[in-house]
Design a protein around this motif. Structure first.
Motif, mmCIF file in Angstrom:
data_model
loop_
_atom_site.group_PDB
_atom_site.id
_atom_site.type_symbol
_atom_site.label_atom_id
_atom_site.label_comp_id
_atom_site.label_asym_id
_atom_site.label_seq_id
_atom_site.Cartn_x
_atom_site.Cartn_y
_atom_site.Cartn_z
ATOM 1 N N TRP A 123 0.849 -1.177 0.000
ATOM 2 C CA TRP A 123 0.000 0.000 0.000
ATOM 3 C C TRP A 123 0.886 1.227 0.000
ATOM 4 C CZ3 TRP A 123 -5.307 -0.989 0.392
ATOM 5 C CH2 TRP A 123 -5.647 -2.313 0.691
ATOM 6 N N ALA A 124 0.499 2.304 -0.698
ATOM 7 C CA ALA A 124 1.339 3.503 -0.717
ATOM 8 C C ALA A 124 0.559 4.738 -1.138
ATOM 9 C CB ALA A 124 2.512 3.306 -1.676
ATOM 10 N N ARG A 125 1.096 5.866 -0.740
ATOM 11 C CA ARG A 125 0.695 7.182 -1.246
ATOM 12 C C ARG A 125 1.893 8.088 -1.001
ATOM 13 N NH1 ARG A 125 -4.725 10.091 0.420
ATOM 14 N NH2 ARG A 125 -5.548 8.763 -1.227
ATOM 15 N N ALA B 41 -3.230 10.253 10.618
ATOM 16 C CA ALA B 41 -3.924 10.537 9.354
ATOM 17 C C ALA B 41 -3.244 9.953 8.126
ATOM 18 C CB ALA B 41 -4.141 12.040 9.184
ATOM 19 N N LEU B 42 -2.377 8.983 8.294
ATOM 20 C CA LEU B 42 -1.742 8.319 7.161
ATOM 21 C C LEU B 42 -2.820 7.631 6.327
ATOM 22 C CD1 LEU B 42 1.509 6.767 6.778
ATOM 23 C CD2 LEU B 42 -0.258 5.047 6.741
ATOM 24 N N THR B 43 -2.794 7.838 5.028
ATOM 25 C CA THR B 43 -3.767 7.224 4.116
ATOM 26 C C THR B 43 -3.008 6.640 2.938
ATOM 27 O OG1 THR B 43 -5.466 8.823 4.730
ATOM 28 C CG2 THR B 43 -5.787 7.640 2.662
ATOM 29 N N VAL B 44 -3.232 5.369 2.657
ATOM 30 C CA VAL B 44 -2.553 4.703 1.543
ATOM 31 C C VAL B 44 -3.556 3.939 0.687
ATOM 32 C CG1 VAL B 44 -0.283 4.514 2.652
ATOM 33 C CG2 VAL B 44 -1.997 2.761 3.068
ATOM 34 N N ASN B 45 -3.185 3.755 -0.569
ATOM 35 C CA ASN B 45 -3.992 2.997 -1.531
ATOM 36 C C ASN B 45 -3.272 1.713 -1.899
ATOM 37 O OD1 ASN B 45 -5.967 5.109 -1.837
ATOM 38 N ND2 ASN B 45 -4.400 6.212 -2.969
ATOM 39 N N ASP C 15 4.601 7.554 1.811
ATOM 40 C CA ASP C 15 4.034 6.716 2.881
ATOM 41 C C ASP C 15 3.827 5.312 2.332
ATOM 42 O OD1 ASP C 15 3.935 9.095 4.276
ATOM 43 O OD2 ASP C 15 1.804 9.399 3.929
ATOM 44 N N ARG C 16 4.268 4.304 3.079
ATOM 45 C CA ARG C 16 4.165 2.914 2.632
ATOM 46 C C ARG C 16 3.678 2.019 3.766
ATOM 47 N NH1 ARG C 16 5.052 4.801 -1.798
ATOM 48 N NH2 ARG C 16 6.978 4.846 -2.934
ATOM 49 N N ILE C 17 2.876 1.015 3.400
ATOM 50 C CA ILE C 17 2.442 -0.020 4.346
ATOM 51 C C ILE C 17 2.572 -1.366 3.649
ATOM 52 C CG2 ILE C 17 0.483 -1.004 5.626
ATOM 53 C CD1 ILE C 17 -0.558 1.763 6.117
ATOM 54 N N CYS C 18 3.029 -2.362 4.405
ATOM 55 C CA CYS C 18 3.046 -3.738 3.914
ATOM 56 C C CYS C 18 2.215 -4.584 4.871
ATOM 57 C CB CYS C 18 4.470 -4.276 3.826
ATOM 58 S SG CYS C 18 5.392 -4.274 5.387
ATOM 59 N N VAL C 19 1.518 -5.567 4.329
ATOM 60 C CA VAL C 19 0.748 -6.509 5.141
ATOM 61 C C VAL C 19 1.016 -7.906 4.603
ATOM 62 C CG1 VAL C 19 -1.528 -7.243 5.938
ATOM 63 C CG2 VAL C 19 -1.076 -4.810 5.567
ATOM 64 N N VAL C 20 1.484 -8.779 5.467
ATOM 65 C CA VAL C 20 1.724 -10.182 5.106
ATOM 66 C C VAL C 20 0.887 -11.028 6.043
ATOM 67 C CG1 VAL C 20 3.438 -12.018 4.921
ATOM 68 C CG2 VAL C 20 4.045 -9.674 4.267
ATOM 69 N N ASP D 152 -10.010 -0.588 -0.735
ATOM 70 C CA ASP D 152 -9.072 0.101 -1.611
ATOM 71 C C ASP D 152 -8.078 0.963 -0.852
ATOM 72 O OD1 ASP D 152 -10.156 -0.851 -4.011
ATOM 73 O OD2 ASP D 152 -11.654 0.740 -4.051
ATOM 74 N N ARG D 153 -8.445 1.371 0.358
ATOM 75 C CA ARG D 153 -7.609 2.283 1.130
ATOM 76 C C ARG D 153 -7.517 1.852 2.584
ATOM 77 N NH1 ARG D 153 -9.699 7.998 1.356
ATOM 78 N NH2 ARG D 153 -11.533 6.857 1.945
ATOM 79 N N ILE D 154 -6.391 2.212 3.199
ATOM 80 C CA ILE D 154 -6.210 2.100 4.636
ATOM 81 C C ILE D 154 -6.043 3.521 5.148
ATOM 82 C CG2 ILE D 154 -4.726 1.273 6.503
ATOM 83 C CD1 ILE D 154 -3.924 -1.064 4.674
ATOM 84 N N VAL D 155 -6.820 3.881 6.170
ATOM 85 C CA VAL D 155 -6.783 5.237 6.710
ATOM 86 C C VAL D 155 -6.544 5.167 8.220
ATOM 87 C CG1 VAL D 155 -8.061 7.401 6.990
ATOM 88 C CG2 VAL D 155 -8.401 6.007 4.930
#
Length: 161
Positions: A51-53, A134-138, A56-61, A110-113
């Motif tokens: 996930w990213a914007r 307030a991190l928001t990624v797609n 800002d990055r997020i990973c989920v495994v 579609d998004r993590i907020v």
């Protein structure tokens, strides 16, 4: 006569289930078409992936219900956040835990907020004025192997083993 009418009304409600299938209703077909076209988010979409914007990055495994999660925020020049922890999905809510930093985020397929305010314990995960608030990624990808490669600005794997 009143008793007979009352008995007839009560027995009338005891019949078999209606034969019309809700899954094949016009509304259900319209909802499915909207999800396929990307107009409506799929609430059952998998959480695993990248996930990213911007930076800002997020990973989920995931394994099952509880998954590993990593977050990287990089604004340059000692303005960054990096965290690894767990995430548990509960409908459209995500229960995130990065050690003592624990909060709920929203997930719409579609998004993590992240919430606008995060606990004070989350400040230790960031340097400078960077924040997880307030991190928001797609979604970028549903790939487990891609998600497992996300690294912090210092090179630490955030979702890897």
């Amino acid at each position: 006569m009143k008793r007979l009418l009352l008995l007839a009304l009560m027995l009338g409600g005891c019949g078999p289930e209606p034969t019309t299938a809700v899954a094949d209703s016009a509304g259900a077909r319209l909802e499915a078409a909207a999800e396929t076209a990307g107009i409506v988010s799929d609430p059952n979409a998998p959480l695993q992936g990248s996930w990213a914007r911007d930076t800002d990055r997020i990973c989920v495994v995931s394994n099952d219900k509880i998954a590993r999660v990593g977050v990287s925020v990089d604004y340059g020049e000692d303005q960054a956040c990096a965290a690894s922890g767990t995430v548990e999905r509960a409908g459209d809510a995500l229960k995130l835990a990065f050690g003592a930093c624990k909060f709920d985020a929203r997930f719409d397929g579609d998004r993590i907020v992240f919430p606008a305010e995060v606990p004070e314990a989350c400040e230790s995960l960031c340097t400078g004025r960077a924040s997880l608030a307030a991190l928001t990624v797609n979604r970028l990808s549903e790939s487990r192997s891609e998600a497992a490669t996300l690294r912090s600005t210092k090179g630490k794997l955030l979702c890897g083993n």
